[in-house]
Scaffold this active site. Structure first.
Site, PDB file in Angstrom:
ATOM      1  N   ASP A  25      -9.320  -1.720  -5.989  1.00 54.02           N
ATOM      2  CA  ASP A  25      -8.046  -2.417  -5.882  1.00 54.02           C
ATOM      3  C   ASP A  25      -7.092  -1.444  -5.213  1.00 54.02           C
ATOM      4  OD1 ASP A  25      -6.772  -4.986  -6.419  1.00 54.02           O
ATOM      5  OD2 ASP A  25      -5.306  -3.771  -7.491  1.00 54.02           O
ATOM      6  N   SER A  26      -6.346  -1.959  -4.267  1.00 53.19           N
ATOM      7  CA  SER A  26      -5.547  -1.064  -3.443  1.00 53.19           C
ATOM      8  C   SER A  26      -4.236  -1.731  -3.087  1.00 53.19           C
ATOM      9  CB  SER A  26      -6.327  -0.705  -2.176  1.00 53.19           C
ATOM     10  OG  SER A  26      -6.842  -1.871  -1.574  1.00 53.19           O
ATOM     11  N   ARG A  43     -14.330  -9.507  -0.900  1.00 56.42           N
ATOM     12  CA  ARG A  43     -14.512 -10.510   0.166  1.00 56.42           C
ATOM     13  C   ARG A  43     -13.739 -10.112   1.415  1.00 56.42           C
ATOM     14  NH1 ARG A  43     -17.523 -14.286  -2.179  1.00 56.42           N
ATOM     15  NH2 ARG A  43     -17.228 -14.495  -4.438  1.00 56.42           N
ATOM     16  N   ASN A  44     -13.148  -8.909   1.402  1.00 51.55           N
ATOM     17  CA  ASN A  44     -12.388  -8.404   2.548  1.00 51.55           C
ATOM     18  C   ASN A  44     -13.368  -7.664   3.459  1.00 51.55           C
ATOM     19  OD1 ASN A  44     -10.969  -6.500   4.155  1.00 51.55           O
ATOM     20  ND2 ASN A  44      -9.203  -6.586   2.790  1.00 51.55           N
ATOM     21  N   LYS A  61     -10.293   6.961  10.241  1.00 47.68           N
ATOM     22  CA  LYS A  61      -9.625   6.432   9.047  1.00 47.68           C
ATOM     23  C   LYS A  61     -10.392   6.884   7.809  1.00 47.68           C
ATOM     24  CE  LYS A  61      -8.069   2.233   6.681  1.00 47.68           C
ATOM     25  NZ  LYS A  61      -7.868   0.777   6.675  1.00 47.68           N
ATOM     26  N   ASP A  70      -2.255  -1.717   8.365  1.00 47.13           N
ATOM     27  CA  ASP A  70      -2.611  -0.554   9.197  1.00 47.13           C
ATOM     28  C   ASP A  70      -1.746  -0.398  10.460  1.00 47.13           C
ATOM     29  OD1 ASP A  70      -4.540   0.422   7.488  1.00 47.13           O
ATOM     30  OD2 ASP A  70      -6.234  -0.474   8.550  1.00 47.13           O
TER      31      ASP A  70
HETATM   32  P1  IMP Z   1      -6.780  -5.986  -2.895  1.00 40.92           P
HETATM   33  O1  IMP Z   1      -7.134  -4.540  -3.151  1.00 40.92           O
HETATM   34  O2  IMP Z   1      -7.951  -6.772  -2.435  1.00 40.92           O
HETATM   35  O3  IMP Z   1      -6.008  -6.600  -4.003  1.00 40.92           O
HETATM   36  O4  IMP Z   1      -5.814  -6.030  -1.645  1.00 40.92           O
HETATM   37  C1  IMP Z   1      -5.143  -4.939  -1.206  1.00 40.92           C
HETATM   38  C2  IMP Z   1      -4.206  -5.300  -0.070  1.00 40.92           C
HETATM   39  O5  IMP Z   1      -3.465  -4.091   0.221  1.00 40.92           O
HETATM   40  C3  IMP Z   1      -4.910  -5.680   1.215  1.00 40.92           C
HETATM   41  O6  IMP Z   1      -5.089  -7.065   1.346  1.00 40.92           O
HETATM   42  C4  IMP Z   1      -3.930  -5.146   2.264  1.00 40.92           C
HETATM   43  O7  IMP Z   1      -2.854  -6.039   2.419  1.00 40.92           O
HETATM   44  C5  IMP Z   1      -3.398  -3.888   1.595  1.00 40.92           C
HETATM   45  N1  IMP Z   1      -4.271  -2.747   1.926  1.00 40.92           N
HETATM   46  C6  IMP Z   1      -5.113  -2.094   1.084  1.00 40.92           C
HETATM   47  N2  IMP Z   1      -5.796  -1.151   1.733  1.00 40.92           N
HETATM   48  C7  IMP Z   1      -5.396  -1.218   3.015  1.00 40.92           C
HETATM   49  C8  IMP Z   1      -5.780  -0.500   4.175  1.00 40.92           C
HETATM   50  O8  IMP Z   1      -6.652   0.370   4.192  1.00 40.92           O
HETATM   51  N3  IMP Z   1      -5.128  -0.846   5.310  1.00 40.92           N
HETATM   52  C9  IMP Z   1      -4.175  -1.806   5.355  1.00 40.92           C
HETATM   53  N4  IMP Z   1      -3.810  -2.535   4.318  1.00 40.92           N
HETATM   54  C10 IMP Z   1      -4.420  -2.234   3.131  1.00 40.92           C
END
Ligand code: IMP
Length: 198
Positions: free
Chosen positions: A70-71, A9-10, A176, A156
């Site tokens: 997931d990140s 949803r991002n 990016k 970022d």
């Molecule tokens: P999830 O993977 O949806 O649990 O959320 C990962 C979170 O890590 C994101 O909401 C950001 O806060 C951060 N994050 C992950 N990837 C990036 C990126 O490419 N840029 C900036 N923040 C990131």
């Protein structure tokens, strides 16, 4: 042709993944495109578990092959925090990305620079039957105390990319997508997608 569901949803992530997979010509759909309101609790102990939870739940609910990631951001001076909790890293309810950046800089303020860090990403690719494959990517850099750049999302603007002299937010999406953690993981998933979609 079968569609690939992107389980996020991002909107920042969705746009990056869409650009990264454009060359495959596979038709991508978002959760809102198919009206799927299911939310998945990220209760796993690793990026891999959380990516699998999301991909498998959305694939089962939609009947579509699903890619989810997931990140997170790992900062050495904070013993790897915020890591798995990157999207929830702020004390106040309803916090924004900007609040999370402020919170991170507050927690780092007593630590000597450079504040070495890396973004990490695990991609899970699941079929409606539950078969799941994974790919990974990382991107090293350091956290800086002032915000720079207007692109991207999340951390970022305070993440200086190693060897670039620019923050992730100073890189337009195509740049990016040439070096990010998510780009590396999603590109590694392309051969898997090609074999799944024939
Ligand atoms: P999830 O993977 O949806 O649990 O959320 C990962 C979170 O890590 C994101 O909401 C950001 O806060 C951060 N994050 C992950 N990837 C990036 C990126 O490419 N840029 C900036 N923040 C990131």
């Amino acid at each position: 042709m079968q569609k690939l569901l992107i389980g996020t949803r991002n909107s920042g992530k969705f746009a990056e993944i869409q650009a990264l997979l454009a060359e495959t010509r596979i038709e991508l759909v978002s959760l809102s495109d198919i009206g799927l309101e299911l939310t998945v609790d990220e209760v796993g102990a690793t990026y891999r578990e959380n990516a699998a939870l999301k991909a498998q739940a959305y694939a089962r609910a939609s009947g579509l092959i699903t890619l989810a990631d997931d990140s997170g951001l790992e900062v050495d001076a904070l013993d790897g925090a915020p890591g798995l909790y990157s999207s929830r890293y702020a004390p106040q309810p309803g916090a924004t990305d900007a609040d999370r950046r402020v919170h991170l800089l507050k927690n780092l303020s007593g630590h000597p620079r450079p504040w070495r860090a890396r973004f990490c990403c695990v991609v899970a690719l699941a079929t409606p039957e539950g078969d799941t494959q994974f790919t990974e990517g990382a991107c090293p850099g350091e956290i800086i105390p002032e915000e720079r750049g207007q692109f991207g999302f999340g951390y970022d603007p305070i993440f200086l990319v190693e060897g670039k002299g620019l923050t992730m937010a100073e890189l337009p999406m195509d740049e990016k997508n040439a070096l990010s953690h998510r780009a590396r993981a999603v590109k590694a998933a392309v051969p898997l997608l090609v074999s799944l979609f024939g």
